[in-house]
Enzyme design. Structure first.
Site, PDB file in Angstrom:
ATOM      1  N   GLY A  21       0.835  -1.210   0.000  1.00  0.00           N
ATOM      2  CA  GLY A  21       0.000   0.000   0.000  1.00  0.00           C
ATOM      3  C   GLY A  21       0.860   1.247   0.000  1.00  0.00           C
ATOM      4  O   GLY A  21       0.511   2.263   0.620  1.00  0.00           O
ATOM      5  N   ALA A  22       1.991   1.179  -0.733  1.00  0.00           N
ATOM      6  CA  ALA A  22       2.984   2.263  -0.667  1.00  0.00           C
ATOM      7  C   ALA A  22       2.691   3.397  -1.644  1.00  0.00           C
ATOM      8  O   ALA A  22       3.380   4.416  -1.623  1.00  0.00           O
ATOM      9  CB  ALA A  22       4.381   1.695  -0.943  1.00  0.00           C
ATOM     10  N   ASN A  98       0.737  -2.677   5.170  1.00  0.00           N
ATOM     11  CA  ASN A  98      -0.050  -1.440   5.319  1.00  0.00           C
ATOM     12  C   ASN A  98      -1.278  -1.385   4.407  1.00  0.00           C
ATOM     13  O   ASN A  98      -2.227  -0.666   4.705  1.00  0.00           O
ATOM     14  CB  ASN A  98       0.877  -0.238   5.035  1.00  0.00           C
ATOM     15  CG  ASN A  98       0.106   1.028   4.750  1.00  0.00           C
ATOM     16  OD1 ASN A  98      -0.364   1.709   5.671  1.00  0.00           O
ATOM     17  ND2 ASN A  98      -0.068   1.352   3.468  1.00  0.00           N
ATOM     18  N   SER A 149      -5.624  -0.351  13.240  1.00  0.00           N
ATOM     19  CA  SER A 149      -6.442   0.857  13.429  1.00  0.00           C
ATOM     20  C   SER A 149      -6.961   0.855  14.863  1.00  0.00           C
ATOM     21  O   SER A 149      -7.190  -0.223  15.437  1.00  0.00           O
ATOM     22  CB  SER A 149      -7.637   0.836  12.463  1.00  0.00           C
ATOM     23  OG  SER A 149      -8.604   1.802  12.863  1.00  0.00           O
ATOM     24  N   TYR A 162     -14.350  -4.033   8.855  1.00  0.00           N
ATOM     25  CA  TYR A 162     -13.043  -3.371   9.010  1.00  0.00           C
ATOM     26  C   TYR A 162     -12.494  -3.583  10.429  1.00  0.00           C
ATOM     27  O   TYR A 162     -11.320  -3.926  10.613  1.00  0.00           O
ATOM     28  CB  TYR A 162     -13.229  -1.886   8.707  1.00  0.00           C
ATOM     29  CG  TYR A 162     -11.968  -1.057   8.729  1.00  0.00           C
ATOM     30  CD1 TYR A 162     -11.062  -1.101   7.680  1.00  0.00           C
ATOM     31  CD2 TYR A 162     -11.684  -0.203   9.796  1.00  0.00           C
ATOM     32  CE1 TYR A 162      -9.905  -0.311   7.681  1.00  0.00           C
ATOM     33  CE2 TYR A 162     -10.546   0.582   9.813  1.00  0.00           C
ATOM     34  CZ  TYR A 162      -9.660   0.527   8.754  1.00  0.00           C
ATOM     35  OH  TYR A 162      -8.524   1.302   8.770  1.00  0.00           O
ATOM     36  N   ALA A 164     -13.201  -5.942  12.523  1.00  0.00           N
ATOM     37  CA  ALA A 164     -12.817  -7.351  12.711  1.00  0.00           C
ATOM     38  C   ALA A 164     -11.462  -7.622  12.051  1.00  0.00           C
ATOM     39  O   ALA A 164     -10.608  -8.321  12.620  1.00  0.00           O
ATOM     40  CB  ALA A 164     -13.888  -8.261  12.110  1.00  0.00           C
TER      41      ALA A 164
HETATM   42  P1  NAP Z   1      -5.275   4.863   1.179  1.00  0.00           P
HETATM   43  O1  NAP Z   1      -4.769   6.254   1.061  1.00  0.00           O
HETATM   44  O2  NAP Z   1      -6.637   4.532   0.706  1.00  0.00           O
HETATM   45  O3  NAP Z   1      -4.197   3.886   0.456  1.00  0.00           O
HETATM   46  C1  NAP Z   1      -4.449   2.499   0.436  1.00  0.00           C
HETATM   47  C2  NAP Z   1      -3.221   1.804  -0.115  1.00  0.00           C
HETATM   48  O4  NAP Z   1      -3.464   0.377  -0.092  1.00  0.00           O
HETATM   49  C3  NAP Z   1      -2.914   2.170  -1.556  1.00  0.00           C
HETATM   50  O5  NAP Z   1      -1.524   2.143  -1.738  1.00  0.00           O
HETATM   51  C4  NAP Z   1      -3.569   1.042  -2.343  1.00  0.00           C
HETATM   52  O6  NAP Z   1      -2.968   0.797  -3.606  1.00  0.00           O
HETATM   53  C5  NAP Z   1      -3.298  -0.140  -1.403  1.00  0.00           C
HETATM   54  N1  NAP Z   1      -4.209  -1.247  -1.629  1.00  0.00           N
HETATM   55  C6  NAP Z   1      -5.555  -1.283  -1.420  1.00  0.00           C
HETATM   56  N2  NAP Z   1      -6.069  -2.484  -1.742  1.00  0.00           N
HETATM   57  C7  NAP Z   1      -5.017  -3.226  -2.185  1.00  0.00           C
HETATM   58  C8  NAP Z   1      -4.907  -4.537  -2.696  1.00  0.00           C
HETATM   59  N3  NAP Z   1      -5.957  -5.356  -2.795  1.00  0.00           N
HETATM   60  N4  NAP Z   1      -3.678  -4.989  -3.081  1.00  0.00           N
HETATM   61  C9  NAP Z   1      -2.604  -4.165  -3.007  1.00  0.00           C
HETATM   62  N5  NAP Z   1      -2.636  -2.913  -2.518  1.00  0.00           N
HETATM   63  C10 NAP Z   1      -3.835  -2.442  -2.126  1.00  0.00           C
HETATM   64  O7  NAP Z   1      -5.229   4.363   2.706  1.00  0.00           O
HETATM   65  P2  NAP Z   1      -4.479   4.939   4.009  1.00  0.00           P
HETATM   66  O8  NAP Z   1      -5.404   5.843   4.716  1.00  0.00           O
HETATM   67  O9  NAP Z   1      -3.115   5.394   3.665  1.00  0.00           O
HETATM   68  O10 NAP Z   1      -4.412   3.600   4.883  1.00  0.00           O
HETATM   69  C11 NAP Z   1      -3.263   2.795   4.979  1.00  0.00           C
HETATM   70  C12 NAP Z   1      -3.468   1.791   6.108  1.00  0.00           C
HETATM   71  O11 NAP Z   1      -3.724   2.504   7.319  1.00  0.00           O
HETATM   72  C13 NAP Z   1      -4.673   0.879   5.889  1.00  0.00           C
HETATM   73  O12 NAP Z   1      -4.384  -0.415   6.370  1.00  0.00           O
HETATM   74  C14 NAP Z   1      -5.744   1.517   6.742  1.00  0.00           C
HETATM   75  O13 NAP Z   1      -6.711   0.583   7.162  1.00  0.00           O
HETATM   76  C15 NAP Z   1      -4.918   2.031   7.902  1.00  0.00           C
HETATM   77  N6  NAP Z   1      -5.572   3.117   8.640  1.00  0.00           N
HETATM   78  C16 NAP Z   1      -5.873   4.305   8.038  1.00  0.00           C
HETATM   79  C17 NAP Z   1      -6.486   5.295   8.797  1.00  0.00           C
HETATM   80  C18 NAP Z   1      -6.842   6.642   8.228  1.00  0.00           C
HETATM   81  O14 NAP Z   1      -7.492   7.423   8.935  1.00  0.00           O
HETATM   82  N7  NAP Z   1      -6.463   6.961   7.000  1.00  0.00           N
HETATM   83  C19 NAP Z   1      -6.783   5.070  10.144  1.00  0.00           C
HETATM   84  C20 NAP Z   1      -6.464   3.861  10.716  1.00  0.00           C
HETATM   85  C21 NAP Z   1      -5.846   2.885   9.956  1.00  0.00           C
HETATM   86  P3  NAP Z   1      -3.516   1.480  -4.986  1.00  0.00           P
HETATM   87  O15 NAP Z   1      -3.016   2.885  -4.987  1.00  0.00           O
HETATM   88  O16 NAP Z   1      -2.927   0.638  -6.065  1.00  0.00           O
HETATM   89  O17 NAP Z   1      -5.017   1.411  -4.909  1.00  0.00           O
END
Ligand code: NAP
Length: 254
Positions: A21-22, A98, A149, A162, A164
Site C-alpha cells: 500500500g505504498a 499497510n 487501526s 473493518y 474485525a
Molecule cells: P489509502 O490512502 O486509501 O491507500 C491504500 C493503499 O493500499 C494504496 O496504496 C492502495 O494501492 C493499497 N491497496 C488497497 N487495496 C489493495 C490490494 N488489494 N492490493 C494491493 N494494494 C492495495 O489508505 P491509508 O489511509 O493510507 O491507509 C493505509 C493503512 O492505514 C490501511 O491499512 C488503513 O486501514 C490504515 N488506517 C488508516 C487510517 C486513516 O485514517 N487513513 C486510520 C487507521 C488505519 P492502490 O493505490 O494501487 O489502490
C-alpha cells in the site's frame, strides 16, 4: 561526519524493506521515511504504475527503490512476488503490511462480499506477506510492522468488517511475536486513529468536523506522524519492543 554519527543518521543503511500500500497515504509516508533512514524499498500497490511517484521520492533518498503490483489478497501471486523481491534485493530485512480498504455499511445492509473483501485485503493480505516473507525475515533477524487501526480496539458502528480485520491484525501480531521472538524478529502493530488520506477524504464535512472535535489533541493526524512511529519501531529504538499495538491517534481512543 564520523562513521558512528553517519550510521545513527541512516540506521537502516543497506537494509531491504517491503511496504504494501505504498502508492499513497500512510504507506507512501512510511516508504519515504524508511528510504530517508537508508533502507532500499520495494513499494507495492495494486499496480506498479501507481508507485512511480513514491519510487522517485525514495530514489532521491536511497540507493534502491522499485515498484511492484499485486492484489495482496492473492496468496499465490504474493508468494511469487515476495520471492522475486527477495531475489532482486538480495534478502529481506523489513516488512510493513499497510495495504487496506474500507467498505463501510451498517450490519443489516452489509453484503457478504463487502465483509469477505475487507477481510481478504486487510487480514489475509497481511497473512499472505507474513507467510511468504517469514523465512528471509528470520534469516535477517528482521522487523515486521502491521498497520491496524484504533477501530480494531474500540469498534465502530458501520465498520464490523473493518474492525474485525484490524482486531485480527492485533491477534496475529501478538501470536507471531511469540513465534518469532526466538529468531530475534520483532513483530508489532501500529494503530492509527483518524489520518488525512484518500481513505478518509470522502467523509461528509459535518461528520469530519464532529470526529475532529472528539480528538483530544484537536486535529486529525498526518501520514508522516504514523510513519514516524513505524520508523522508530523498525530502527534501533525498537530492538526490545515486540508484540505491541502502538496507538497513534491524538488521544481519540482514550
Ligand atoms: P489509502 O490512502 O486509501 O491507500 C491504500 C493503499 O493500499 C494504496 O496504496 C492502495 O494501492 C493499497 N491497496 C488497497 N487495496 C489493495 C490490494 N488489494 N492490493 C494491493 N494494494 C492495495 O489508505 P491509508 O489511509 O493510507 O491507509 C493505509 C493503512 O492505514 C490501511 O491499512 C488503513 O486501514 C490504515 N488506517 C488508516 C487510517 C486513516 O485514517 N487513513 C486510520 C487507521 C488505519 P492502490 O493505490 O494501487 O489502490
Amino acid at each position: 561526519m564520523s562513521a558512528s554519527s553517519q550510521s545513527a543518521h541512516r540506521p537502516l543503511e543497506g537494509r531491504a524493506a517491503l511496504v504494501t500500500g505504498a502508492s499513497r497515504g500512510i504507506g507512501r509516508a512510511i516508504a519515504e521515511r524508511l528510504a530517508g533512514a537508508g533502507a532500499r524499498v520495494a513499494c507495492v500497490a495494486t499496480d506498479a504504475a501507481n508507485c512511480e511517484e513514491v519510487v522517485d521520492a525514495c530514489a532521491a533518498r536511497t540507493d534502491g527503490a522499485l515498484a511492484y503490483g499485486v492484489d495482496v489478497g492473492d496468496t499465490d501471486a504474493v508468494a511469487s512476488l515476495v520471492g522475486q523481491i527477495t531475489k532482486e534485493f538480495g534478502g529481506l530485512d523489513i516488512l510493513v503490511n499497510n495495504a487496506g480498504v474500507t467498505r463501510d455499511q451498517l450490519l443489516l445492509r452489509m453484503s457478504e462480499e463487502d465483509f469477505d473483501r475487507v477481510i481478504e485485503v486487510n487480514l489475509k493480505g497481511a497473512w499472505n506477506f507474513l507467510k511468504a516473507a517469514a523465512r528471509p525475515l528470520m534469516k535477517a533477524r528482521g522487523k515486521i510492522v502491521n498497520i491496524s487501526s484504533v477501530v480494531g480496539l474500540t469498534g465502530n458502528a458501520g465498520q464490523v468488517n473493518y474492525a474485525a480485520s484490524k482486531a485480527g491484525i492485533h491477534g496475529m501480531t501478538r501470536s507471531l511475536a511469540k513465534e518469532l521472538a526466538g529468531r530475534a524478529v520483532c513483530v508489532n502493530a501500529v494503530a492509527p486513529g483518524f489520518v488525512a488520506t484518500d481513505m478518509t477524504a470522502d467523509l461528509a464535512e459535518g461528520a469530519a468536523k464532529e470526529l475532529e472535535d472528539s480528538i483530544p489533541l484537536g486535529r486529525v493526524g498526518t501520514p508522516d506522524e504514523v510513519a514516524a512511529a513505524v520508523e522508530f519501531l523498525i530502527g534501533p529504538g525498537g530492538d526490545y519492543i515486540t508484540g505491541q499495538v502502538v496507538v497513534i491517534d491524538g488521544g481519540l481512543s482514550l
